[in-house]
Every structure is written in structure tokens, then in C-alpha cells.
Design a protein around this motif. Structure first.
Motif, short mmCIF file in Angstrom:
data_model
loop_
_atom_site.label_atom_id
_atom_site.label_comp_id
_atom_site.label_asym_id
_atom_site.label_seq_id
_atom_site.Cartn_x
_atom_site.Cartn_y
_atom_site.Cartn_z
N VAL A 189 52.25 54.43 60.16
CA VAL A 189 52.71 53.96 58.86
C VAL A 189 51.49 53.50 58.06
CG1 VAL A 189 54.13 52.29 57.63
CG2 VAL A 189 54.93 53.24 59.81
N GLN A 190 51.32 54.10 56.91
CA GLN A 190 50.23 53.67 56.01
C GLN A 190 50.81 53.37 54.64
OE1 GLN A 190 47.40 56.97 56.45
NE2 GLN A 190 46.07 55.57 57.55
N LEU A 191 50.45 52.22 54.12
CA LEU A 191 50.97 51.76 52.84
C LEU A 191 49.80 51.24 52.01
CD1 LEU A 191 53.90 49.73 54.41
CD2 LEU A 191 54.13 51.93 53.24
N VAL A 192 49.72 51.68 50.78
CA VAL A 192 48.63 51.26 49.90
C VAL A 192 49.24 50.77 48.59
CG1 VAL A 192 46.54 51.91 48.69
CG2 VAL A 192 47.05 52.91 50.94
N VAL A 199 51.97 53.60 47.67
CA VAL A 199 52.02 54.97 48.17
C VAL A 199 52.12 54.91 49.69
CG1 VAL A 199 49.50 55.16 48.12
CG2 VAL A 199 50.90 57.21 48.21
N ALA A 200 53.08 55.65 50.22
CA ALA A 200 53.36 55.62 51.66
C ALA A 200 53.00 56.94 52.31
CB ALA A 200 54.84 55.32 51.87
N ALA A 244 54.01 46.84 59.67
CA ALA A 244 52.85 47.46 58.99
C ALA A 244 52.78 47.02 57.53
CB ALA A 244 52.95 48.97 59.07
N ARG A 245 51.61 46.65 57.09
CA ARG A 245 51.38 46.24 55.71
C ARG A 245 50.08 46.87 55.23
NH1 ARG A 245 55.70 44.75 56.60
NH2 ARG A 245 56.67 42.69 56.37
N GLY A 246 50.00 47.06 53.94
CA GLY A 246 48.75 47.50 53.35
C GLY A 246 47.88 46.29 53.07
N GLN A 247 46.88 46.49 52.21
CA GLN A 247 45.98 45.38 51.89
C GLN A 247 46.62 44.43 50.88
OE1 GLN A 247 45.90 48.29 50.47
NE2 GLN A 247 45.69 47.84 48.28
N GLY A 248 47.70 44.87 50.28
CA GLY A 248 48.39 44.04 49.30
C GLY A 248 47.75 44.17 47.92
N THR A 249 48.47 43.64 46.93
CA THR A 249 47.94 43.61 45.57
C THR A 249 48.26 42.23 44.99
OG1 THR A 249 47.85 44.82 43.47
CG2 THR A 249 50.02 44.67 44.53
N GLN A 250 47.25 41.58 44.43
CA GLN A 250 47.38 40.21 43.98
C GLN A 250 47.98 40.13 42.58
OE1 GLN A 250 46.68 37.25 45.63
NE2 GLN A 250 47.51 36.19 43.83
#
Length: 123
Positions: free
Chosen positions: A1-4, A22-23, A113-119
Motif C-alpha cells: 500500500v502506497q499513499l502520497v 494518490v494510491a 499504512a500512511r503516507g508522509q501526510g500534508t500539513q
């Protein structure tokens, strides 16, 4: 699982933002998706969820009427449109995938699973 995740920014109270995720790495159209957020010193909280077809959604009370979750299964994209932003919306926002495919409802479990997140910062 990749999430951005992307789209976060610093805005004034009352402003608007549109977050994107985007997954990849899984069959996107089979899974419910969600947005979570975590403010410093606080636990993560579910902001909004959407079923695999994009026909059913859920929101935490604090964002109802201001936020809108949507998805594009052809592009494996998840969106969060945020309007009338408030300082209490300030947090790191993450997208997440459901733990099991083809389910959206009570007892919903979300994959870790998590991406880097967006602030998102609202002042």
C-alpha cells in the motif's frame, strides 16, 4: 500500500483547500478510503470516509457541511475539499485505506499504512 498526500498549505480562517491522495500497490476501486488528521499532542481522528464506489460518505461532526470527500477510481485518487476552514482544523492530514475490501460500515477498520501526510495550518 502506497499513499502520497498533497495540497496542504497555510491559510486564513474561512479559507479553502483541496487535498489529494494518490494510491498505488492495491486494487484501489475495491477499497473504502478515508482521511485522518492528527494535531500536535493529539490522537489521530477520522475526518471523512468514502465507500469503494464513491456513493456513500461519512464525516465527523466537526467538519460536516464544510468538508467533502470524493474519489476518482480511474485515477486511483482520493480528494478532500475543505471550506470555511477554522484554526481547529490545523493538523497533518493523511489518507488511509480500509483494512478489508468491499466493506464500509460499522466497525470499519483502517489499514495502518500512511503516507508522509500534508500539513494544513489555519490561522
Amino acid at each position: 500500500v502506497q499513499l502520497v498526500e498533497s495540497g496542504g498549505d497555510s491559510v486564513r480562517t474561512g479559507g479553502s483547500l483541496r487535498l489529494s491522495c494518490v494510491a498505488s500497490g492495491f486494487t484501489y476501486e475495491r477499497y473504502s478510503m478515508a482521511w485522518f488528521r492528527q494535531a500536535p499532542g493529539k490522537r489521530p481522528e477520522l475526518v471523512a470516509g468514502i465507500n469503494s464506489a464513491g456513493t456513500s460518505t461519512t464525516y465527523r461532526d466537526a467538519v460536516k457541511g464544510r468538508f467533502r470527500i470524493s474519489r476518482d477510481n480511474d485515477k486511483s485518487m482520493l480528494y478532500l475539499e475543505m471550506n470555511n476552514l477554522k484554526p481547529e482544523d490545523t493538523a497533518m492530514y493523511y489518507c488511509a485505506r480500509a483494512e478489508t475490501p468491499n466493506y464500509f460500515g460499522p466497525g470499519q477498520a483502517w489499514n495502518d499504512a500512511r503516507g508522509q501526510g500534508t500539513q494544513v495550518t489555519v490561522s
